[in-house]
Scaffold this active site. Structure first.
Site, mmCIF file in Angstrom:
data_model
loop_
_atom_site.group_PDB
_atom_site.id
_atom_site.type_symbol
_atom_site.label_atom_id
_atom_site.label_comp_id
_atom_site.label_asym_id
_atom_site.label_seq_id
_atom_site.Cartn_x
_atom_site.Cartn_y
_atom_site.Cartn_z
ATOM 1 N N ASP A 41 0.874 -1.166 0.000
ATOM 2 C CA ASP A 41 0.000 0.000 0.000
ATOM 3 C C ASP A 41 0.924 1.232 0.000
ATOM 4 O O ASP A 41 2.128 1.105 0.231
ATOM 5 C CB ASP A 41 -0.852 -0.070 1.280
ATOM 6 C CG ASP A 41 -1.624 1.204 1.546
ATOM 7 O OD1 ASP A 41 -2.296 1.692 0.627
ATOM 8 O OD2 ASP A 41 -1.541 1.721 2.672
ATOM 9 N N ASP A 43 -0.306 5.085 1.043
ATOM 10 C CA ASP A 43 -0.641 6.050 2.094
ATOM 11 C C ASP A 43 -0.613 5.416 3.480
ATOM 12 O O ASP A 43 -1.303 4.439 3.740
ATOM 13 C CB ASP A 43 -2.025 6.654 1.839
ATOM 14 C CG ASP A 43 -2.014 7.648 0.678
ATOM 15 O OD1 ASP A 43 -1.091 8.479 0.627
ATOM 16 O OD2 ASP A 43 -2.916 7.590 -0.174
ATOM 17 N N GLU A 88 -14.883 3.822 7.668
ATOM 18 C CA GLU A 88 -13.778 3.029 7.101
ATOM 19 C C GLU A 88 -13.034 2.242 8.173
ATOM 20 O O GLU A 88 -12.661 1.089 7.967
ATOM 21 C CB GLU A 88 -12.788 3.952 6.364
ATOM 22 C CG GLU A 88 -11.637 3.205 5.732
ATOM 23 C CD GLU A 88 -10.534 4.120 5.202
ATOM 24 O OE1 GLU A 88 -9.390 3.649 5.101
ATOM 25 O OE2 GLU A 88 -10.805 5.290 4.898
ATOM 26 N N SER A 156 -2.576 1.257 -4.586
ATOM 27 C CA SER A 156 -3.052 2.357 -3.749
ATOM 28 C C SER A 156 -4.445 2.836 -4.118
ATOM 29 O O SER A 156 -4.761 3.004 -5.292
ATOM 30 C CB SER A 156 -2.078 3.534 -3.852
ATOM 31 O OG SER A 156 -2.607 4.671 -3.206
ATOM 32 N N ALA A 157 -5.239 3.103 -3.080
ATOM 33 C CA ALA A 157 -6.563 3.694 -3.282
ATOM 34 C C ALA A 157 -6.456 5.215 -3.285
ATOM 35 O O ALA A 157 -7.456 5.915 -3.312
ATOM 36 C CB ALA A 157 -7.516 3.226 -2.180
ATOM 37 N N ASP A 230 -1.699 -1.088 5.834
ATOM 38 C CA ASP A 230 -2.080 -0.473 7.108
ATOM 39 C C ASP A 230 -3.578 -0.595 7.355
ATOM 40 O O ASP A 230 -4.092 -0.003 8.297
ATOM 41 C CB ASP A 230 -1.659 1.002 7.161
ATOM 42 C CG ASP A 230 -2.584 1.901 6.364
ATOM 43 O OD1 ASP A 230 -3.010 2.938 6.881
ATOM 44 O OD2 ASP A 230 -2.897 1.553 5.213
#
EC number: 3.1.3.91
Length: 300
Positions: A41, A43, A88, A156-157, A230
């Site tokens: 990931d 961020d 979330e 990554s989102a 994360d």
């Protein structure tokens, strides 16, 4: 093994099954660099969560907080964050329950950004003026992977253009890096008009979100994986890898630590609690790669 890999003795390291971690690391070491790929990931995993007690920006925050976004838009984006972020990270909701909310959040945020007349050339400046930070030890991490020909897949989102620019400005954007993220789509006049391809949010980071990349197919033989994330949604990032033999999942537990500790320890092999460095990952890479070389020299 925990004795051998001194990095795992660090106070921030939590392991539900140290014996299992020992086995996986042993298998990764046996395979060495030739068999290894890293899937991560971005961020709050490769980038820092906090510095000196202050939250660091995500790739979206960097844009939200920049001068190129109007005050009105910033307020609306902040309102979205305050509404959706608690959903979330809510430990009491299932991923299935969270899904529609995440799609709604990302879609609304993208629509707001598209009204802002953002131009392609502004991205580098926005990153330069931001407080973007990669985790301590990032140079060692990126350079070790590059020099040992280990592919790094960043899933990554966030916003692909921003995170790519961060890595470039930190001077570690090497050719072994492949990124799947939400990339901006600019019209012929250079203004943001939308985002390319399928929307990637926290909870669809799996093979369906990148089946068109064909990336993992090219990496036949790279059947050992180190996964870095994360969020619970990051655990599916390696789902598109064919024939995985060994996978070591390392999770950064940054926020809501007490509430989420047990869930993270059940899900990740190694949990790094409030650790703003890549020390543990770098220590493991060193261990895996050194031993890999020695094993090759010793023969079968």
């Amino acid at each position: 093994m925990a004795e051998e890999v001194s990095t795992l003795m660090k106070a921030t390291v939590l392991m539900r099954q140290p014996g299992r971690v020992q086995e996986i690391v042993g298998a990764l070491r046996k395979g060495g660099g030739d068999r290894l790929q890293v899937i991560s990931d971005f961020d709050m995993t490769l980038s820092r969560f906090a510095y000196n007690g202050k939250r660091c920006p995500s790739s979206y925050n960097i844009l939200d907080n920049s001068k190129i976004i109007s005050e009105e838009c910033r307020k609306e984006l902040t309102a979205l964050l305050h509404h959706y972020y608690p959903i979330e990270i809510d430990p009491h909701r299932t991923v299935k329950e969270k899904l529609p909310h995440m799609v709604e959040w990302w879609t609304k945020a993208h629509n707001l950004l598209c009204q802002q007349k953002i131009q392609k050339f502004q991205i580098a400046q926005v990153v330069r003026e931001s407080n973007a930070m990669l985790r301590e030890g990032y140079k060692t991490f990126f350079n070790t992977l590059y020099h040992n020909n280990i592919p790094l897949f960043i899933f990554s989102a966030g916003i692909g253009d921003i995170l790519e620019e961060i890595i470039r400005q930190m001077k570690v954007f090497h050719p072994n890096i492949h990124i799947v993220s939400n990339y901006m789509d600019f019209n012929e006049d250079g203004f943001l008009q939308g985002f390319k391809g399928q929307l990637i949010h926290t909870y669809n980071k799996n093979s369906s979100a990148c089946e068109n990349s064909g990336y993992f197919q090219q990496l036949e033989g790279k059947t050992n994986v180190i996964l870095l994330g994360d969020s619970i949604g990051d655990l599916t990032m390696a789902d598109g890898v064919p024939g995985v033999q060994n996978i070591l999942k390392i999770g950064f537990l940054n926020d809501k630590v007490e509430e989420r500790r047990e869930r993270y320890m059940d899900s990740y092999d190694i949990v790094l609690e409030k650790d703003e460095t890549l020390d543990v990952v770098n220590g493991l890479l060193q261990h895996i790669l050194c031993q890999g070389v020695q094993l090759e020299m010793q023969g079968p």
